[in-house]
Design an enzyme around this catalytic site. Structure first.
Site, mmCIF file in Angstrom:
data_model
loop_
_atom_site.group_PDB
_atom_site.id
_atom_site.type_symbol
_atom_site.label_atom_id
_atom_site.label_comp_id
_atom_site.label_asym_id
_atom_site.label_seq_id
_atom_site.Cartn_x
_atom_site.Cartn_y
_atom_site.Cartn_z
ATOM 1 N N ARG A 84 31.566 -65.602 37.607
ATOM 2 C CA ARG A 84 32.778 -66.135 37.819
ATOM 3 C C ARG A 84 32.853 -67.662 38.490
ATOM 4 N NH1 ARG A 84 36.986 -62.783 37.082
ATOM 5 N NH2 ARG A 84 38.240 -63.954 38.412
ATOM 6 N N LEU A 119 31.184 -62.082 29.730
ATOM 7 C CA LEU A 119 32.322 -62.965 29.835
ATOM 8 C C LEU A 119 33.560 -61.791 30.855
ATOM 9 C CD1 LEU A 119 32.764 -64.812 26.475
ATOM 10 C CD2 LEU A 119 32.187 -65.696 28.762
ATOM 11 N N ASP A 120 34.119 -62.497 31.470
ATOM 12 C CA ASP A 120 35.178 -61.620 32.256
ATOM 13 C C ASP A 120 36.129 -60.989 31.205
ATOM 14 O OD1 ASP A 120 33.895 -62.377 34.589
ATOM 15 O OD2 ASP A 120 35.183 -64.094 34.826
ATOM 16 N N ARG A 121 36.982 -59.964 31.833
ATOM 17 C CA ARG A 121 37.816 -59.266 30.923
ATOM 18 C C ARG A 121 38.884 -60.287 30.462
ATOM 19 N NH1 ARG A 121 42.861 -56.879 32.319
ATOM 20 N NH2 ARG A 121 43.404 -55.301 31.043
ATOM 21 N N LYS A 128 35.154 -63.370 21.237
ATOM 22 C CA LYS A 128 35.377 -62.398 22.279
ATOM 23 C C LYS A 128 37.197 -62.500 22.447
ATOM 24 C CE LYS A 128 35.461 -60.370 26.771
ATOM 25 N NZ LYS A 128 36.863 -60.731 26.965
#
Length: 411
Positions: free
Chosen positions: A362, A279-281, A244
Protein backbone atom coordinates in the site's frame (compact mmCIF):
# COMPACT_ATOMS: atom_id res chain seq x y z
CA UNK A 1 -101.00 7.07 96.66
CA UNK A 2 -98.43 7.36 93.86
CA UNK A 3 -96.92 4.32 92.19
CA UNK A 4 -93.15 3.78 92.66
CA UNK A 5 -91.47 3.94 89.25
CA UNK A 6 -87.89 3.94 90.51
CA UNK A 7 -87.10 0.56 88.88
CA UNK A 8 -88.27 1.71 85.48
CA UNK A 9 -85.41 2.82 83.20
CA UNK A 10 -85.08 6.51 83.05
CA UNK A 11 -84.92 6.55 79.25
CA UNK A 12 -88.18 4.66 78.72
CA UNK A 13 -91.14 6.98 78.34
CA UNK A 14 -93.63 4.29 77.35
CA UNK A 15 -96.27 2.84 79.62
CA UNK A 16 -96.68 -0.86 80.34
CA UNK A 17 -99.59 -1.11 78.01
CA UNK A 18 -97.59 0.41 75.17
CA UNK A 19 -94.69 -1.95 75.75
CA UNK A 20 -96.97 -4.96 75.75
CA UNK A 21 -98.34 -3.82 72.43
CA UNK A 22 -94.88 -3.48 71.03
CA UNK A 23 -94.04 -7.19 71.43
CA UNK A 24 -97.02 -8.11 69.33
CA UNK A 25 -95.46 -6.40 66.27
CA UNK A 26 -92.96 -9.26 65.85
CA UNK A 27 -95.47 -11.38 63.89
CA UNK A 28 -94.71 -11.99 60.19
CA UNK A 29 -97.65 -9.94 59.05
CA UNK A 30 -96.15 -6.69 60.25
CA UNK A 31 -95.16 -4.01 57.77
CA UNK A 32 -91.47 -4.18 58.63
CA UNK A 33 -91.33 -7.91 57.99
CA UNK A 34 -93.18 -7.49 54.73
CA UNK A 35 -90.42 -5.20 53.50
CA UNK A 36 -87.68 -7.60 54.52
CA UNK A 37 -89.29 -10.87 53.32
CA UNK A 38 -88.34 -12.07 49.78
CA UNK A 39 -90.81 -11.44 47.01
CA UNK A 40 -92.34 -14.30 45.07
CA UNK A 41 -91.09 -14.78 41.45
CA UNK A 42 -93.89 -14.54 38.92
CA UNK A 43 -92.93 -15.93 35.45
CA UNK A 44 -95.95 -14.22 33.88
CA UNK A 45 -94.64 -10.87 35.05
CA UNK A 46 -91.67 -10.82 32.62
CA UNK A 47 -89.24 -12.09 35.18
CA UNK A 48 -90.14 -9.47 37.78
CA UNK A 49 -91.01 -10.37 41.32
CA UNK A 50 -94.64 -9.84 42.33
CA UNK A 51 -95.28 -7.21 44.84
CA UNK A 52 -96.72 -8.15 48.19
CA UNK A 53 -95.92 -10.86 50.69
CA UNK A 54 -95.03 -14.37 49.59
CA UNK A 55 -97.78 -16.99 49.98
CA UNK A 56 -96.04 -20.16 51.26
CA UNK A 57 -99.19 -22.28 51.05
CA UNK A 58 -99.35 -21.92 47.29
CA UNK A 59 -95.81 -23.29 46.98
CA UNK A 60 -96.60 -26.59 48.71
CA UNK A 61 -97.82 -28.23 45.49
CA UNK A 62 -94.95 -27.00 43.28
CA UNK A 63 -92.80 -29.41 41.29
CA UNK A 64 -90.26 -31.20 43.38
CA UNK A 65 -87.70 -31.80 40.59
CA UNK A 66 -84.04 -31.27 41.15
CA UNK A 67 -83.11 -27.68 41.52
CA UNK A 68 -80.46 -27.90 38.76
CA UNK A 69 -82.31 -30.30 36.46
CA UNK A 70 -83.62 -28.86 33.19
CA UNK A 71 -86.91 -29.73 31.57
CA UNK A 72 -86.96 -31.83 28.44
CA UNK A 73 -88.80 -29.05 26.65
CA UNK A 74 -85.99 -26.57 27.34
CA UNK A 75 -84.76 -24.51 24.43
CA UNK A 76 -81.10 -25.04 25.34
CA UNK A 77 -79.37 -28.30 24.27
CA UNK A 78 -77.99 -30.60 26.86
CA UNK A 79 -74.30 -30.22 27.59
CA UNK A 80 -72.20 -33.25 26.79
CA UNK A 81 -68.93 -33.76 28.64
CA UNK A 82 -65.83 -35.05 26.89
CA UNK A 83 -64.52 -38.39 28.08
CA UNK A 84 -61.60 -38.17 30.41
CA UNK A 85 -58.23 -39.20 28.99
CA UNK A 86 -56.97 -42.59 29.95
CA UNK A 87 -53.61 -42.07 31.65
CA UNK A 88 -53.19 -45.76 32.29
CA UNK A 89 -51.89 -46.38 28.76
CA UNK A 90 -48.22 -47.00 28.10
CA UNK A 91 -47.94 -44.01 25.81
CA UNK A 92 -45.62 -41.40 27.18
CA UNK A 93 -47.07 -37.92 27.53
CA UNK A 94 -45.73 -35.43 25.01
CA UNK A 95 -43.23 -32.97 26.30
CA UNK A 96 -44.06 -29.33 26.20
CA UNK A 97 -42.07 -27.61 23.48
CA UNK A 98 -42.20 -23.89 23.11
CA UNK A 99 -41.83 -22.67 19.57
CA UNK A 100 -39.70 -19.61 19.00
CA UNK A 101 -39.34 -17.46 15.97
CA UNK A 102 -36.13 -17.56 14.02
CA UNK A 103 -35.41 -14.00 15.02
CA UNK A 104 -35.63 -14.94 18.73
CA UNK A 105 -33.09 -17.74 18.47
CA UNK A 106 -30.03 -15.58 18.85
CA UNK A 107 -27.75 -18.48 19.73
CA UNK A 108 -28.67 -20.47 16.62
CA UNK A 109 -28.46 -17.51 14.30
CA UNK A 110 -25.47 -17.74 11.92
CA UNK A 111 -23.02 -14.88 12.29
CA UNK A 112 -22.88 -12.64 9.26
CA UNK A 113 -19.59 -12.64 7.49
CA UNK A 114 -17.45 -9.54 7.79
CA UNK A 115 -16.06 -8.11 4.59
CA UNK A 116 -12.99 -5.97 4.17
CA UNK A 117 -14.25 -2.63 2.80
CA UNK A 118 -10.93 -0.82 2.43
CA UNK A 119 -9.09 1.71 4.56
CA UNK A 120 -9.83 5.20 5.79
CA UNK A 121 -7.68 8.31 5.80
CA UNK A 122 -5.79 6.98 8.83
CA UNK A 123 -5.02 3.81 6.81
CA UNK A 124 -6.86 1.61 9.30
CA UNK A 125 -8.86 -1.30 7.84
CA UNK A 126 -12.65 -0.98 7.72
CA UNK A 127 -14.88 -4.04 7.98
CA UNK A 128 -18.57 -4.44 7.31
CA UNK A 129 -21.25 -7.09 7.11
CA UNK A 130 -21.69 -9.12 3.99
CA UNK A 131 -24.99 -10.50 2.78
CA UNK A 132 -24.96 -14.21 2.28
CA UNK A 133 -25.37 -15.13 -1.33
CA UNK A 134 -27.69 -17.86 -2.41
CA UNK A 135 -25.74 -21.08 -2.78
CA UNK A 136 -26.80 -23.73 -5.21
CA UNK A 137 -27.31 -27.27 -3.99
CA UNK A 138 -25.10 -28.73 -6.72
CA UNK A 139 -21.57 -29.47 -5.48
CA UNK A 140 -18.93 -27.20 -6.96
CA UNK A 141 -16.00 -28.73 -8.80
CA UNK A 142 -12.65 -28.09 -7.18
CA UNK A 143 -9.06 -28.91 -7.93
CA UNK A 144 -6.75 -28.63 -10.85
CA UNK A 145 -6.34 -30.28 -14.20
CA UNK A 146 -9.44 -32.18 -15.31
CA UNK A 147 -11.30 -31.33 -12.10
CA UNK A 148 -11.30 -27.60 -12.83
CA UNK A 149 -14.71 -26.15 -13.81
CA UNK A 150 -14.94 -25.64 -17.54
CA UNK A 151 -16.42 -22.49 -19.05
CA UNK A 152 -16.00 -20.67 -22.35
CA UNK A 153 -12.55 -19.10 -22.51
CA UNK A 154 -12.56 -15.35 -23.01
CA UNK A 155 -9.41 -15.35 -25.18
CA UNK A 156 -8.26 -18.67 -26.64
CA UNK A 157 -5.28 -17.23 -28.59
CA UNK A 158 -2.67 -18.89 -26.44
CA UNK A 159 0.79 -19.01 -28.02
CA UNK A 160 3.28 -21.89 -27.75
CA UNK A 161 6.48 -20.51 -26.30
CA UNK A 162 9.76 -21.87 -27.75
CA UNK A 163 12.90 -20.65 -26.03
CA UNK A 164 15.29 -23.23 -27.53
CA UNK A 165 16.56 -20.87 -30.21
CA UNK A 166 17.65 -18.24 -27.68
CA UNK A 167 21.39 -17.84 -27.19
CA UNK A 168 20.99 -17.83 -23.41
CA UNK A 169 19.16 -21.15 -23.22
CA UNK A 170 20.15 -23.64 -20.52
CA UNK A 171 22.79 -26.26 -21.19
CA UNK A 172 22.09 -29.99 -21.25
CA UNK A 173 23.66 -30.38 -17.82
CA UNK A 174 21.16 -27.87 -16.41
CA UNK A 175 18.33 -29.63 -18.24
CA UNK A 176 19.22 -32.90 -16.47
CA UNK A 177 19.27 -31.20 -13.11
CA UNK A 178 17.36 -33.07 -10.42
CA UNK A 179 14.36 -31.54 -8.68
CA UNK A 180 12.25 -32.72 -5.76
CA UNK A 181 9.43 -35.10 -6.59
CA UNK A 182 6.77 -32.99 -4.87
CA UNK A 183 7.77 -29.97 -6.96
CA UNK A 184 7.65 -32.12 -10.11
CA UNK A 185 4.09 -33.18 -9.26
CA UNK A 186 3.03 -29.62 -8.35
CA UNK A 187 4.43 -28.28 -11.63
CA UNK A 188 2.33 -30.81 -13.51
CA UNK A 189 -0.82 -29.06 -12.25
CA UNK A 190 -2.23 -31.92 -10.15
CA UNK A 191 -1.98 -30.39 -6.69
CA UNK A 192 0.17 -28.28 -4.40
CA UNK A 193 3.47 -29.40 -2.88
CA UNK A 194 1.92 -30.26 0.49
CA UNK A 195 -0.74 -32.39 -1.14
CA UNK A 196 1.99 -33.99 -3.29
CA UNK A 197 3.83 -35.06 -0.11
CA UNK A 198 0.66 -36.82 1.06
CA UNK A 199 0.35 -38.65 -2.27
CA UNK A 200 3.98 -39.76 -2.04
CA UNK A 201 3.65 -40.98 1.56
CA UNK A 202 0.58 -43.04 0.59
CA UNK A 203 2.53 -44.78 -2.19
CA UNK A 204 0.43 -43.43 -5.06
CA UNK A 205 3.39 -42.16 -7.12
CA UNK A 206 5.93 -44.29 -8.96
CA UNK A 207 9.18 -43.24 -10.68
CA UNK A 208 10.55 -45.48 -13.45
CA UNK A 209 8.15 -48.29 -12.43
CA UNK A 210 9.21 -48.09 -8.77
CA UNK A 211 6.86 -46.90 -6.00
CA UNK A 212 8.39 -44.00 -4.06
CA UNK A 213 7.35 -43.22 -0.48
CA UNK A 214 10.40 -41.17 0.54
CA UNK A 215 9.80 -37.46 1.05
CA UNK A 216 12.46 -35.31 -0.58
CA UNK A 217 13.17 -37.82 -3.34
CA UNK A 218 14.65 -36.11 -6.43
CA UNK A 219 13.91 -36.90 -10.06
CA UNK A 220 15.00 -35.66 -13.49
CA UNK A 221 12.74 -34.23 -16.13
CA UNK A 222 13.54 -37.23 -18.31
CA UNK A 223 12.27 -39.73 -15.68
CA UNK A 224 8.94 -41.50 -16.06
CA UNK A 225 6.64 -40.39 -13.24
CA UNK A 226 3.24 -42.08 -12.95
CA UNK A 227 0.33 -41.09 -10.72
CA UNK A 228 -3.02 -42.86 -10.63
CA UNK A 229 -2.06 -45.01 -13.62
CA UNK A 230 -1.18 -42.02 -15.87
CA UNK A 231 2.16 -40.51 -16.70
CA UNK A 232 2.56 -36.89 -15.68
CA UNK A 233 4.84 -34.25 -17.14
CA UNK A 234 5.80 -30.79 -15.94
CA UNK A 235 3.23 -28.36 -17.27
CA UNK A 236 3.84 -25.89 -20.05
CA UNK A 237 4.60 -22.30 -19.06
CA UNK A 238 1.70 -19.87 -18.97
CA UNK A 239 1.92 -16.05 -18.94
CA UNK A 240 -1.33 -14.15 -18.59
CA UNK A 241 -2.14 -10.46 -18.09
CA UNK A 242 -5.36 -9.33 -16.37
CA UNK A 243 -6.97 -5.88 -16.17
CA UNK A 244 -8.23 -6.21 -12.60
CA UNK A 245 -11.58 -4.57 -11.64
CA UNK A 246 -12.64 -3.37 -8.19
CA UNK A 247 -13.91 -5.55 -5.33
CA UNK A 248 -11.57 -8.47 -6.10
CA UNK A 249 -8.79 -9.41 -3.71
CA UNK A 250 -5.43 -10.72 -4.93
CA UNK A 251 -5.19 -14.18 -3.42
CA UNK A 252 -5.60 -17.76 -4.59
CA UNK A 253 -7.96 -18.73 -1.75
CA UNK A 254 -9.96 -16.74 0.76
CA UNK A 255 -11.46 -18.28 3.95
CA UNK A 256 -14.06 -15.46 4.13
CA UNK A 257 -15.49 -16.50 0.75
CA UNK A 258 -14.86 -13.13 -0.91
CA UNK A 259 -14.37 -12.60 -4.63
CA UNK A 260 -10.79 -13.26 -5.72
CA UNK A 261 -8.89 -12.66 -8.94
CA UNK A 262 -8.84 -16.42 -9.49
CA UNK A 263 -12.55 -16.21 -10.31
CA UNK A 264 -11.62 -14.11 -13.35
CA UNK A 265 -8.84 -16.36 -14.72
CA UNK A 266 -9.84 -19.74 -13.30
CA UNK A 267 -10.98 -21.06 -16.68
CA UNK A 268 -8.16 -19.61 -18.77
CA UNK A 269 -6.02 -22.75 -18.70
CA UNK A 270 -5.72 -26.15 -17.07
CA UNK A 271 -2.34 -25.33 -15.53
CA UNK A 272 -2.08 -23.99 -12.01
CA UNK A 273 -1.21 -20.28 -12.16
CA UNK A 274 -0.77 -17.66 -9.44
CA UNK A 275 -0.54 -13.83 -9.37
CA UNK A 276 2.80 -12.01 -9.38
CA UNK A 277 2.65 -9.41 -6.61
CA UNK A 278 -0.68 -8.09 -5.47
CA UNK A 279 -3.15 -5.25 -5.81
CA UNK A 280 -5.50 -3.98 -3.12
CA UNK A 281 -9.20 -4.73 -3.22
CA UNK A 282 -10.09 -1.22 -4.42
CA UNK A 283 -7.09 -0.89 -6.75
CA UNK A 284 -7.55 -1.62 -10.44
CA UNK A 285 -5.15 -2.24 -13.29
CA UNK A 286 -2.57 -4.70 -14.57
CA UNK A 287 -1.86 -7.97 -12.77
CA UNK A 288 0.37 -10.72 -14.14
CA UNK A 289 -0.34 -14.46 -13.69
CA UNK A 290 2.11 -17.27 -14.41
CA UNK A 291 3.33 -20.68 -13.30
CA UNK A 292 6.95 -19.70 -13.89
CA UNK A 293 8.32 -19.40 -10.38
CA UNK A 294 11.66 -18.06 -11.52
CA UNK A 295 10.07 -15.14 -13.38
CA UNK A 296 7.67 -14.43 -10.51
CA UNK A 297 10.57 -14.17 -8.05
CA UNK A 298 12.45 -11.87 -10.41
CA UNK A 299 9.54 -9.44 -10.83
CA UNK A 300 8.67 -9.43 -7.13
CA UNK A 301 12.12 -8.88 -5.63
CA UNK A 302 12.72 -5.20 -4.71
CA UNK A 303 16.36 -5.32 -5.77
CA UNK A 304 15.34 -5.56 -9.45
CA UNK A 305 13.44 -2.24 -9.18
CA UNK A 306 10.60 -3.14 -11.55
CA UNK A 307 8.94 0.04 -12.83
CA UNK A 308 5.22 0.60 -12.18
CA UNK A 309 3.09 3.54 -13.29
CA UNK A 310 -0.17 4.45 -11.51
CA UNK A 311 -2.97 6.89 -12.21
CA UNK A 312 -3.96 8.42 -8.88
CA UNK A 313 -7.20 10.31 -8.13
CA UNK A 314 -7.26 12.40 -4.94
CA UNK A 315 -10.15 13.76 -2.88
CA UNK A 316 -8.80 17.34 -3.09
CA UNK A 317 -6.32 19.29 -5.26
CA UNK A 318 -2.63 18.66 -4.71
CA UNK A 319 -0.71 21.73 -3.60
CA UNK A 320 2.63 22.64 -5.16
CA UNK A 321 4.31 22.40 -1.77
CA UNK A 322 3.16 18.79 -1.33
CA UNK A 323 4.15 18.01 -4.93
CA UNK A 324 7.69 19.13 -4.25
CA UNK A 325 7.78 17.16 -1.01
CA UNK A 326 6.74 13.96 -2.81
CA UNK A 327 9.35 14.43 -5.57
CA UNK A 328 12.08 15.08 -3.01
CA UNK A 329 11.12 11.94 -1.10
CA UNK A 330 9.19 11.24 2.08
CA UNK A 331 10.10 9.17 5.12
CA UNK A 332 7.33 6.82 6.30
CA UNK A 333 7.10 4.52 9.28
CA UNK A 334 8.89 1.67 7.48
CA UNK A 335 11.57 3.74 5.74
CA UNK A 336 12.05 6.23 2.90
CA UNK A 337 9.59 6.39 0.00
CA UNK A 338 11.27 7.75 -3.11
CA UNK A 339 9.25 8.48 -6.25
CA UNK A 340 10.82 8.28 -9.73
CA UNK A 341 8.47 10.79 -11.39
CA UNK A 342 5.07 12.45 -10.91
CA UNK A 343 2.96 14.54 -13.28
CA UNK A 344 -0.33 16.44 -12.76
CA UNK A 345 -2.83 15.27 -15.40
CA UNK A 346 -5.94 17.41 -14.70
CA UNK A 347 -6.57 21.15 -14.37
CA UNK A 348 -8.09 20.78 -10.92
CA UNK A 349 -4.88 18.95 -9.80
CA UNK A 350 -6.76 15.91 -8.49
CA UNK A 351 -5.59 13.34 -11.11
CA UNK A 352 -1.90 12.47 -11.13
CA UNK A 353 0.49 10.13 -12.89
CA UNK A 354 2.99 8.44 -10.56
CA UNK A 355 6.02 6.32 -11.52
CA UNK A 356 7.50 4.23 -8.75
CA UNK A 357 9.64 1.13 -8.28
CA UNK A 358 8.97 0.49 -4.59
CA UNK A 359 6.99 -2.69 -3.96
CA UNK A 360 6.02 -2.25 -0.31
CA UNK A 361 2.45 -2.84 0.82
CA UNK A 362 0.00 0.00 0.00
CA UNK A 363 2.91 2.37 -0.66
CA UNK A 364 1.03 4.76 -2.99
CA UNK A 365 -1.92 5.27 -0.65
CA UNK A 366 0.39 5.70 2.33
CA UNK A 367 2.46 8.38 0.57
CA UNK A 368 -0.58 10.62 0.05
CA UNK A 369 -2.15 9.74 3.42
CA UNK A 370 1.08 10.98 5.04
CA UNK A 371 0.28 14.45 3.62
CA UNK A 372 -3.45 14.38 4.46
CA UNK A 373 -4.90 13.20 1.13
CA UNK A 374 -7.32 10.36 0.51
CA UNK A 375 -6.87 8.30 -2.68
CA UNK A 376 -10.36 7.80 -4.13
CA UNK A 377 -9.20 5.79 -7.17
CA UNK A 378 -5.95 4.01 -8.00
CA UNK A 379 -5.23 2.31 -11.34
CA UNK A 380 -2.00 0.57 -12.40
CA UNK A 381 -1.58 1.40 -16.08
CA UNK A 382 1.88 -0.13 -16.64
CA UNK A 383 3.82 -2.99 -15.05
CA UNK A 384 7.31 -4.15 -16.07
CA UNK A 385 6.92 -2.61 -19.52
CA UNK A 386 3.45 -4.17 -20.10
CA UNK A 387 0.44 -1.92 -20.73
CA UNK A 388 -3.32 -2.49 -20.90
CA UNK A 389 -3.92 -1.22 -24.40
CA UNK A 390 -7.11 -2.71 -25.92
CA UNK A 391 -7.67 -4.76 -22.71
CA UNK A 392 -11.08 -4.17 -21.14
CA UNK A 393 -11.68 -4.14 -17.41
CA UNK A 394 -12.12 -7.67 -16.06
CA UNK A 395 -10.63 -9.31 -19.19
CA UNK A 396 -7.28 -11.00 -19.70
CA UNK A 397 -4.91 -11.92 -22.52
CA UNK A 398 -1.91 -14.22 -22.98
CA UNK A 399 1.48 -12.60 -23.42
CA UNK A 400 3.19 -12.91 -26.75
CA UNK A 401 6.50 -14.70 -27.10
CA UNK A 402 8.36 -11.40 -27.55
CA UNK A 403 6.86 -10.02 -24.33
CA UNK A 404 7.88 -13.12 -22.40
CA UNK A 405 11.42 -13.01 -23.75
CA UNK A 406 11.68 -9.36 -22.73
CA UNK A 407 10.52 -10.15 -19.20
CA UNK A 408 12.79 -13.16 -18.74
CA UNK A 409 16.02 -11.97 -20.29
CA UNK A 410 16.04 -8.19 -20.78
CA UNK A 411 14.61 -6.79 -17.52
Amino acid sequence: MKKDNSKRPFFSSKTDSEESKGYSKSNPSSKDDQRRSPKKFDPKNDGKRSSGPRNWKQDENRDRKGRFQKDEESKFPKRTLKPRPDFAKDEKPKKFEKKFDKAERRDEREPQKRTYLGRGKDQKPIFGEKEQAHKSSAPAKKGFGKNRPKAPIMDSDRPDYNFDALPSKKSKAEANEEIRLNKYIANSGICSRREADELISKGLVSVNNEVITELGYKVKKSDRVVYNGKRINPEKPVYLLLNKPKDFITTTDDPMDRKTVMNLVGNACEERIFPVGRLDRNTTGLLLFTNDGELAAKLSHPSNEIKKIYQVTLDKPLTKKDEEAILEGLTLEDGPANVDDMQVLSKDRTILGLEIHIGRNRIVRRIFAHLGYDVTALDRVMFAGLDKKDLKRGHYRFLSEKEVIKLKFFI
